[in-house]
Write a protein that holds these residues in place. Structure first.
Motif, PDB file in Angstrom:
ATOM      1  N   LEU A 180     -19.588  -0.041   3.619  1.00 11.60           N
ATOM      2  CA  LEU A 180     -18.501  -0.638   2.937  1.00 11.60           C
ATOM      3  C   LEU A 180     -17.899   0.116   1.871  1.00 11.60           C
ATOM      4  CD1 LEU A 180     -19.225  -4.512   3.262  1.00 11.60           C
ATOM      5  CD2 LEU A 180     -18.133  -3.181   5.029  1.00 11.60           C
ATOM      6  N   PHE A 181     -16.454   0.105   1.838  1.00  9.84           N
ATOM      7  CA  PHE A 181     -15.967   0.660   0.556  1.00  9.84           C
ATOM      8  C   PHE A 181     -14.768  -0.054  -0.087  1.00  9.84           C
ATOM      9  CE2 PHE A 181     -17.980   3.984   3.001  1.00  9.84           C
ATOM     10  CZ  PHE A 181     -18.321   5.056   1.896  1.00  9.84           C
ATOM     11  N   TYR A 182     -14.511  -0.057  -1.004  1.00  8.49           N
ATOM     12  CA  TYR A 182     -13.107  -0.439  -1.630  1.00  8.49           C
ATOM     13  C   TYR A 182     -12.059   0.441  -1.481  1.00  8.49           C
ATOM     14  CZ  TYR A 182     -15.834  -4.446  -3.608  1.00  8.49           C
ATOM     15  OH  TYR A 182     -16.573  -5.563  -4.007  1.00  8.49           O
ATOM     16  N   TYR A 183     -11.225   0.085  -0.282  1.00  9.49           N
ATOM     17  CA  TYR A 183     -10.398   1.184  -0.152  1.00  9.49           C
ATOM     18  C   TYR A 183      -9.277   0.461   0.855  1.00  9.49           C
ATOM     19  CZ  TYR A 183      -7.947   4.962   1.954  1.00  9.49           C
ATOM     20  OH  TYR A 183      -6.974   6.074   2.308  1.00  9.49           O
ATOM     21  N   PRO A 184      -7.797   0.823   0.628  1.00  7.88           N
ATOM     22  CA  PRO A 184      -7.215   1.806  -0.127  1.00  7.88           C
ATOM     23  C   PRO A 184      -7.106   1.320  -1.790  1.00  7.88           C
ATOM     24  CG  PRO A 184      -5.574   0.892   1.213  1.00  7.88           C
ATOM     25  CD  PRO A 184      -6.886   0.325   1.836  1.00  7.88           C
ATOM     26  N   LYS A 185      -7.428   0.007  -1.816  1.00  7.94           N
ATOM     27  CA  LYS A 185      -7.243  -0.776  -3.066  1.00  7.94           C
ATOM     28  C   LYS A 185      -8.305  -1.474  -3.505  1.00  7.94           C
ATOM     29  CE  LYS A 185      -3.356  -3.245  -2.538  1.00  7.94           C
ATOM     30  NZ  LYS A 185      -2.253  -4.229  -2.738  1.00  7.94           N
ATOM     31  N   ASP A 186      -8.461  -1.610  -4.823  1.00  9.47           N
ATOM     32  CA  ASP A 186      -9.637  -2.423  -5.194  1.00  9.47           C
ATOM     33  C   ASP A 186      -9.992  -3.731  -4.820  1.00  9.47           C
ATOM     34  OD1 ASP A 186     -10.308  -0.172  -6.801  1.00  9.47           O
ATOM     35  OD2 ASP A 186      -9.570  -0.829  -8.595  1.00  9.47           O
ATOM     36  N   ASP A 187      -8.847  -4.413  -4.262  1.00 15.37           N
ATOM     37  CA  ASP A 187      -9.154  -5.586  -3.623  1.00 15.37           C
ATOM     38  C   ASP A 187      -9.206  -5.751  -2.174  1.00 15.37           C
ATOM     39  OD1 ASP A 187      -6.300  -4.867  -3.426  1.00 15.37           O
ATOM     40  OD2 ASP A 187      -5.637  -6.855  -3.859  1.00 15.37           O
ATOM     41  N   ILE A 209       0.847  -1.169  -0.152  1.00 13.41           N
ATOM     42  CA  ILE A 209      -0.237   0.072   0.061  1.00 13.41           C
ATOM     43  C   ILE A 209       0.655   1.260   0.009  1.00 13.41           C
ATOM     44  CG2 ILE A 209      -1.818   1.360   1.194  1.00 13.41           C
ATOM     45  CD1 ILE A 209      -2.470  -1.682   2.694  1.00 13.41           C
ATOM     46  N   SER A 210       0.774   2.166  -1.069  1.00 17.13           N
ATOM     47  CA  SER A 210       1.714   3.243  -1.170  1.00 17.13           C
ATOM     48  C   SER A 210       0.949   4.496  -0.980  1.00 17.13           C
ATOM     49  CB  SER A 210       2.299   3.295  -2.487  1.00 17.13           C
ATOM     50  OG  SER A 210       1.582   3.021  -3.629  1.00 17.13           O
ATOM     51  N   LYS A 211      -0.372   4.446  -1.268  1.00 15.63           N
ATOM     52  CA  LYS A 211      -1.283   5.641  -0.951  1.00 15.63           C
ATOM     53  C   LYS A 211      -2.366   5.356  -0.124  1.00 15.63           C
ATOM     54  CE  LYS A 211       0.064   7.665  -5.571  1.00 15.63           C
ATOM     55  NZ  LYS A 211      -0.998   7.960  -7.049  1.00 15.63           N
ATOM     56  N   ALA A 228     -10.047  -1.334   8.646  1.00 13.86           N
ATOM     57  CA  ALA A 228     -10.041  -2.650   7.830  1.00 13.86           C
ATOM     58  C   ALA A 228     -10.806  -4.018   8.446  1.00 13.86           C
ATOM     59  CB  ALA A 228      -8.525  -2.812   7.909  1.00 13.86           C
ATOM     60  N   PRO A 229     -10.966  -4.880   7.603  1.00  9.79           N
ATOM     61  CA  PRO A 229     -11.915  -6.020   8.113  1.00  9.79           C
ATOM     62  C   PRO A 229     -11.260  -6.582   9.524  1.00  9.79           C
ATOM     63  CG  PRO A 229     -11.557  -6.146   5.769  1.00  9.79           C
ATOM     64  CD  PRO A 229     -10.808  -5.056   6.146  1.00  9.79           C
ATOM     65  N   ILE A 230     -10.164  -6.873   9.677  1.00 10.58           N
ATOM     66  CA  ILE A 230      -9.641  -7.122  10.987  1.00 10.58           C
ATOM     67  C   ILE A 230      -9.955  -6.245  12.218  1.00 10.58           C
ATOM     68  CG2 ILE A 230      -7.286  -6.259  11.005  1.00 10.58           C
ATOM     69  CD1 ILE A 230      -6.311  -9.024  11.758  1.00 10.58           C
ATOM     70  N   THR A 231     -10.112  -4.900  11.760  1.00 11.73           N
ATOM     71  CA  THR A 231     -10.355  -4.068  12.960  1.00 11.73           C
ATOM     72  C   THR A 231     -11.734  -3.718  13.420  1.00 11.73           C
ATOM     73  OG1 THR A 231      -9.713  -2.049  11.722  1.00 11.73           O
ATOM     74  CG2 THR A 231      -7.876  -3.333  13.002  1.00 11.73           C
ATOM     75  N   VAL A 232     -12.864  -4.187  12.516  1.00 13.95           N
ATOM     76  CA  VAL A 232     -14.008  -3.893  12.637  1.00 13.95           C
ATOM     77  C   VAL A 232     -14.497  -4.270  13.915  1.00 13.95           C
ATOM     78  CG1 VAL A 232     -16.561  -4.195  11.950  1.00 13.95           C
ATOM     79  CG2 VAL A 232     -14.723  -3.848  10.229  1.00 13.95           C
ATOM     80  N   ARG A 233     -14.144  -5.469  14.341  1.00 10.79           N
ATOM     81  CA  ARG A 233     -14.177  -6.062  15.867  1.00 10.79           C
ATOM     82  C   ARG A 233     -13.957  -5.095  16.765  1.00 10.79           C
ATOM     83  NH1 ARG A 233     -12.344 -12.144  17.291  1.00 10.79           N
ATOM     84  NH2 ARG A 233     -13.568 -12.398  15.522  1.00 10.79           N
ATOM     85  N   MET A 234     -12.680  -4.720  16.580  1.00  6.28           N
ATOM     86  CA  MET A 234     -12.104  -3.622  17.441  1.00  6.28           C
ATOM     87  C   MET A 234     -13.021  -2.329  17.847  1.00  6.28           C
ATOM     88  SD  MET A 234      -8.687  -1.296  16.857  1.00  6.28           S
ATOM     89  CE  MET A 234      -9.815  -0.367  15.197  1.00  6.28           C
ATOM     90  N   GLY A 235     -13.487  -1.840  16.647  1.00  3.94           N
ATOM     91  CA  GLY A 235     -14.468  -0.593  16.871  1.00  3.94           C
ATOM     92  C   GLY A 235     -15.498  -0.953  17.600  1.00  3.94           C
TER      93      GLY A 235
END
Length: 229
Positions: free
Chosen positions: A168-175, A32-34, A145-152
Motif C-alpha cells: 500500500l502507498f499514499y498515492y496520488p494524494k495523501d488521502d 487529481i492534477s498530477k 485504486a482501492p476499487i480496482t484491487v478486486r479487478m486485479g
C-alpha cells in the motif's frame, strides 16, 4: 455498439489525443492534477499498446488503458510513482525485464457515460491480460485504486506485499491509497477467477469476438478487436 480495439500508440495519434483528453477530464473531476500515468510521452512510444473503448460508429471514446513495455528507454509509470517511496520497485521491474520481459497496465479509465457497466472495473483488466500474450513479456505490473484491487485479483494479479506498507502507498494524494500488484506469469492463470480464466483464454485464442457482456447496469454488446495491427 461498443468496440474495444488495440493498437501501437504512434499508429493512431487522433485516438491517443481523445484518450488523453478523456482521462484528464475524469481525473479533474476527482481533483487529481498530477498522476504519472497521465504523462504524454507514451504517444510516440512503439512499445506502448493502447486499449481503446469507443462507439464503433461515432468513434466517441468511452475509456481505455495502456500496456507499456519496460525497455529501459522510459520508466514505467509505477516506477515513477512509487520509486521515491520505495526504491525496491526499480529492482523488481528490472529483474522481470531480464527474466522474460515485463510491462505495466496503466492509465485505466472510463467515462461517466459508461459508468456502472463494468468496463473500467472488469473488462479492461481482462483485455490487458489477453493482449499481453502478443507482447515480449512474462509479467504485468499494475497500480490499483482501492476499487480496482478486486479487478486485479480476478485476473490473477497478487499484491506485492514487499513494497511499501504491504503493497500500500499514499498515492496520488495523501488521502488516497494505491496498491501495487503484479500478474507474475501471464501464462499462469491459476490465481484468476474461473470465469475470468475462460474468458481470457477464449479471447487469446480468438481476439475478434462479439459478446453480450453483463455489468451492474445490465447487458450490452461489445465487439472485441484485440489483435494488435
Amino acid at each position: 455498439m461498443i468496440q474495444i480495439r488495440t493498437f501501437k500508440a504512434p499508429n493512431d495519434p487522433e485516438a491517443c489525443e481523445k484518450f488523453i483528453v478523456g482521462h484528464r477530464k475524469l481525473l479533474e473531476i476527482f481533483g487529481i492534477s498530477k498522476i504519472t500515468s497521465n504523462r504524454q510521452d507514451w504517444v510516440e512510444d512503439n512499445n506502448t499498446i493502447v486499449i481503446l473503448v469507443e462507439d464503433k460508429d461515432t468513434r466517441t471514446v468511452y475509456g481505455g488503458a495502456r500496456l507499456q513495455i519496460a525497455t529501459g528507454e522510459y520508466m514505467l509509470p509505477i516506477e515513477i510513482a512509487l520509486g521515491k517511496y520505495d526504491a525496491k520497485i526499480f529492482q523488481m521491474v528490472k529483474e522481470d525485464q531480464i527474466n522474460g520481459g515485463t510491462c505495466e497496465l496503466c492509465g485505466l479509465w472510463n467515462s461517466r457515460e459508461v459508468a456502472g457497466m463494468g468496463i473500467g472495473s472488469y473488462i479492461l483488466a481482462r483485455v490487458g491480460a489477453v493482449v499481453s500474450t502478443q507482447l515480449p513479456v512474462k509479467s504485468i505490473f499494475v497500480l490499483c485504486a482501492p476499487i480496482t484491487v478486486r479487478m486485479g485479483k480476478r485476473v490473477g494479479a497478487v499484491v506485492e506485499s514487499d513494497l511499501g506498507n504491504r503493497g500500500l502507498f499514499y498515492y496520488p494524494k495523501d488521502d488516497l491509497i494505491a496498491t501495487a500488484m503484479r500478474l507474475r506469469d501471464i501464462r499462469d492463470l491459476s490465481h484468476a477467477d474461473e470465469a475470468e480464466q475462460r474468458k481470457i483464454i477464449s479471447l487469446r485464442e480468438q481476439p475478434h469476438q462479439l459478446h453480450d457482456e453483463r455489468g451492474p447496469k445490465g447487458t450490452f454488446k461489445v465487439e472485441y478487436n484485440l489483435l494488435i495491427p
